[in-house]
Design an enzyme around this catalytic site. Sequence first.
Site, PDB file in Angstrom:
ATOM      1  CB  SER A 501      11.180   0.133   4.838  1.00 46.67           C
ATOM      2  OG  SER A 501       9.863  -0.276   5.046  1.00 46.67           O
ATOM      3  CG  ASP A 512      16.048   1.770 -10.318  1.00 43.71           C
ATOM      4  OD1 ASP A 512      15.974   0.637 -10.829  1.00 43.71           O
ATOM      5  OD2 ASP A 512      15.152   2.261  -9.607  1.00 43.71           O
ATOM      6  CE  LYS A 526       6.799  -0.545   6.148  1.00 39.35           C
ATOM      7  NZ  LYS A 526       7.253   0.740   5.590  1.00 39.35           N
TER       8      LYS A 526
END
Length: 754
Positions: A501, A512, A526
């Site tokens: 999560s 990224d 998740k």
Amino acid sequence: MNAKSTLLAFLLTAPLALLARDNGLAQVSPADASPDTDRSEATASRTPARDPGALQLPGGPTEDQTIAAKYVTGVLSDSRYAYRPMPLDDALSADMYKRYLETLDGGKQFFTAADIARFDRYETRLDDALQNGELEPAYAMFAIYRQRVDERVAFARELLKRDVFTFNGDDVFEYDREDAPWAADAAELDALWTQSVRNDWLRLKLAGKEEADIRTTLDKRYENLSESVAELKGEDVFQTFLNSYANAIDPHTDYLTPRSADNFNLSMSLSLEGIGAVLQKQDDVVAIREIVPGGPAGSSGKVKPGDRVVAVGQGGSGPMEDVIGWRIDDVVAKIRGKKGTQVRLDVIPAEMGLDTPPSRVVLVRDKVRLEDQAAKSKVLDIPGTNGAADQRIGVIELPGFYQDFEGRRSNNGEYASATRDVARLLKEFDGQDVDGVVLDLRNNGGGSLTEAIELTGLFIDRGPVVQVRESSGRVSVEGDSDAGIAWEGPLAVLINRGSASASEIFAGAIQDYGRGLVIGETTFGKGTVQNLLDLDRWPANEEARFGQLKLTIAQFFRVSGGSTQNKGVVPDIQFPASVDATEYGESTYDNALPWTKIAAVPHTRYGNFQPLIPQLEARHEARVAKDREFQWWNEDVAQFREESAKTSISLNEAERRAERDRNEAKRQERQAIRKELGLALDPLAEDAADDGLAASERDIVRDAQREKLAEDRPDPLLRESAAILADAIQLLNDDGQLSAQVLKQVDTPGHWAD
């Protein structure tokens, strides 16, 4: 009013465990509970005084439970609230039925095929029952479950009295019965339980226990099993049944009773008002397992680990209530309370018998910070290679993305926050000549979405962090709007399959942005957002009556557009997988959302590590080939996965003893090699054999000490992660052309090379 405005706080967490049973551990934490003056004064007797609130026989639902059930069904079928609303029909009823059976008897140790045939009439009727608030099927099934538990326990205890076990045959104990058919009858269960009891006996025998001690230990163990089920209350049955519905919607939707909701919120805040102690149930008595430093219990000097609490009184003159035989959460509810209030405890020292007159301790409750669950730091010295200088790598271990929501809402400057703690630790690194930082998110199951975003903001200078898509399809972009970076230097993020999560949001954003290396195992996978909905909000109850619903309201996506759902975050440099993806992770849920992708959003790329990865992997492989601890870890992982694939265990004593001896010899050999090579010793090497005991049967003080010692065991994965980061620093500093390839925006904050 917009439906979303009734939601309390974004949550990004790994699955909540069902709270139908007492796990034996509890924090003494805040509550608004007032003293129950109907209870009698504690007597000198040390016999169990069973909690009158415990179920004597599971009856029907209360009026509050009926209302709560209707609220839950209304919310979970409404697209204004639930991300994936589902109609409550016969198909969902069948799914609920299956899940409720799995929760009651997932190991197929208690029910027979005849019981299941009797229950089958409920399979397609639970939807109607739930919608109408008629919850009797849940209580009826539980009543049979409790009856079957008592029958199995009675059989096991009788077996202990009459049998002398031998272990020289070829038979095995089939312990994994998930895919097995239900037992045909009681005789088949007798055979299964005989093997289970024999396995319990053999474990204790291999641990050196004498026959009389084994009989006593196991008899009490089985008696405790029956009593723990007998202690379950109507609210436990209700919560378990309602969660069979909530979990049928998706794996991360859960119903919480008012008490469970309080405990969940406390676990997120890492701060509480109480006496500052961790309690553990041992047989009929609640004992102190740990003292929280700086709390009222610790500051008093009047209680210590191992002490038993036998009675509790409120204020300076309230009656003392005998709590022997109570459930642990009921004892905690009596001890915890508001800051500044008094609580009196009758305590018997660990070394004394329960018939010893107790000492009375008066404590004033206070706010306590759970530092052992907060972010921690240390510095590792990594030797340089090829004549390069040594590197000092700072490590921050973050067990969760915690936040005291109430403290933040009330503008309490002292509220607990993962981001604030990490920022403080990063500042401390400034004075410690740290060259790089590893943020350790292993087994970090998530927490607050806000914390995930703000923590990312410590390492980037403004920008999007995560995209959130609601059930309507609307996508919002959440990001860091604060200028400045708390740590501009080299960064690595260490993850494993237990990172979920919020951990995945952070690791994905760092990847990224090209802001740091991501190292370890592919994460849990998740990619959904949960929120807490207070069911008392609509009737505006002054007191908590209906509980809360943790429901999935959105799906999150990385700024690059991909979801972590099912696939997780794949590290730049991978360690061998310690847990197979088919055994643990989002992909193991039969009703998990599928992976999908949306459009990327513009974001800064601080670097591109792909040109660097081959050299880092080559150095990593060369180093771990000579790293004894890493190789041992690899061997242990392989052995663990091999053992996990088994569904049975031998009941041949010679075979089990030989296996035990091999494992013991391996531990001793490794410890000897550590001494020879000057490596850090394993503090548990001499105490790692299976003792055959359940947690509640061990010496509470010694067990807590072992738990603390485990924190100092060699951690080859962390050290190797620091070495990989040190390699990256050296390579980029030594090779200007490579640095130009990797760090395309060296003039952007977040540079790696000087």
